[in-house]
Design a protein around this motif. Structure first.
Motif, PDB file in Angstrom:
ATOM      1  N   PRO A 120      -3.572  32.863  34.633  1.00 21.65           N
ATOM      2  CA  PRO A 120      -4.043  33.256  33.301  1.00 21.65           C
ATOM      3  C   PRO A 120      -2.929  33.037  32.270  1.00 21.65           C
ATOM      4  O   PRO A 120      -1.744  33.127  32.585  1.00 21.65           O
ATOM      5  CB  PRO A 120      -4.361  34.739  33.453  1.00 21.65           C
ATOM      6  N   GLN A 121      -3.337  32.770  31.031  1.00 22.07           N
ATOM      7  CA  GLN A 121      -2.358  32.394  30.017  1.00 22.07           C
ATOM      8  C   GLN A 121      -2.496  33.214  28.738  1.00 22.07           C
ATOM      9  O   GLN A 121      -3.566  33.730  28.431  1.00 22.07           O
ATOM     10  CB  GLN A 121      -2.540  30.917  29.676  1.00 22.07           C
ATOM     11  N   ARG A 138     -12.010  31.111  25.038  1.00 24.01           N
ATOM     12  CA  ARG A 138     -13.459  30.961  25.218  1.00 24.01           C
ATOM     13  C   ARG A 138     -13.848  30.900  26.686  1.00 24.01           C
ATOM     14  O   ARG A 138     -14.907  31.361  27.075  1.00 24.01           O
ATOM     15  CB  ARG A 138     -13.960  29.698  24.515  1.00 24.01           C
ATOM     16  N   SER A 139     -12.963  30.312  27.500  1.00 21.52           N
ATOM     17  CA  SER A 139     -13.243  30.162  28.929  1.00 21.52           C
ATOM     18  C   SER A 139     -12.793  31.376  29.736  1.00 21.52           C
ATOM     19  O   SER A 139     -12.910  31.363  30.961  1.00 21.52           O
ATOM     20  CB  SER A 139     -12.518  28.920  29.461  1.00 21.52           C
ATOM     21  N   HIS A 140     -12.267  32.383  29.064  1.00 18.76           N
ATOM     22  CA  HIS A 140     -11.773  33.607  29.717  1.00 18.76           C
ATOM     23  C   HIS A 140     -10.616  33.329  30.664  1.00 18.76           C
ATOM     24  O   HIS A 140     -10.433  34.035  31.650  1.00 18.76           O
ATOM     25  CB  HIS A 140     -12.900  34.350  30.438  1.00 18.76           C
ATOM     26  N   LEU A 141      -9.829  32.287  30.372  1.00 19.78           N
ATOM     27  CA  LEU A 141      -8.664  31.957  31.188  1.00 19.78           C
ATOM     28  C   LEU A 141      -7.402  32.616  30.643  1.00 19.78           C
ATOM     29  O   LEU A 141      -6.320  32.430  31.182  1.00 19.78           O
ATOM     30  CB  LEU A 141      -8.464  30.441  31.241  1.00 19.78           C
ATOM     31  N   GLY A 142      -7.540  33.371  29.573  1.00 12.61           N
ATOM     32  CA  GLY A 142      -6.410  34.046  28.963  1.00 12.61           C
ATOM     33  C   GLY A 142      -6.728  34.397  27.523  1.00 12.61           C
ATOM     34  O   GLY A 142      -7.896  34.476  27.140  1.00 12.61           O
ATOM     35  N   ALA A 164      -8.999  37.195  35.601  1.00 18.47           N
ATOM     36  CA  ALA A 164      -8.561  36.827  36.955  1.00 18.47           C
ATOM     37  C   ALA A 164      -9.628  36.013  37.668  1.00 18.47           C
ATOM     38  O   ALA A 164      -9.341  34.987  38.301  1.00 18.47           O
ATOM     39  CB  ALA A 164      -8.207  38.070  37.756  1.00 18.47           C
ATOM     40  N   LYS A 165     -10.877  36.446  37.559  1.00 19.59           N
ATOM     41  CA  LYS A 165     -11.982  35.745  38.217  1.00 19.59           C
ATOM     42  C   LYS A 165     -12.179  34.353  37.616  1.00 19.59           C
ATOM     43  O   LYS A 165     -12.352  33.379  38.342  1.00 19.59           O
ATOM     44  CB  LYS A 165     -13.268  36.555  38.096  1.00 19.59           C
ATOM     45  N   ALA A 166     -12.146  34.263  36.284  1.00 16.10           N
ATOM     46  CA  ALA A 166     -12.329  32.963  35.625  1.00 16.10           C
ATOM     47  C   ALA A 166     -11.198  32.005  36.001  1.00 16.10           C
ATOM     48  O   ALA A 166     -11.453  30.819  36.263  1.00 16.10           O
ATOM     49  CB  ALA A 166     -12.388  33.142  34.111  1.00 16.10           C
TER      50      ALA A 166
END
Length: 90
Positions: free
Chosen positions: A11-12, A30-34, A60-62
């Motif tokens: 995650p970022q 938008r992608s829930h990566l951070g 975490a899941k994304a």
């Protein structure tokens, strides 16, 4: 760098200074990566963002799903193929 972290499920938190960095920060938000902190962030806001990203099950899941999806698609081979295609045009 951001893509490499994403491929590995990390995650970022983006602190963009340039247009391209801002676009990337919005994309992984938008992608829930951070999270992307656009504009000036105070130290307290940065600490809060770190805490949020570290504790978010959704993030975490994304990040894990993104990593699995790209690993399954052999992202390294795909990147090399893209580089070869671009180089062949030169």
């Amino acid at each position: 760098m951001a893509a490499n972290f994403a491929i590995h499920g990390v995650p970022q938190i983006g602190l963009p200074n340039h247009t391209e960095q801002t676009m990337m920060a919005h994309a992984f938000s938008r992608s829930h990566l951070g999270l992307g902190l656009v504009g000036k962030a105070s130290p307290d806001q940065l600490i809060g963002a770190i805490d949020l990203v570290r504790s978010s099950e959704k993030v975490a899941k994304a990040a894990e799903e993104f990593s699995v999806r790209w690993t399954a698609n052999d992202a390294i081979r795909t990147g090399r193929h893209a580089a070869e295609q671009v180089t062949s045009l030169l």
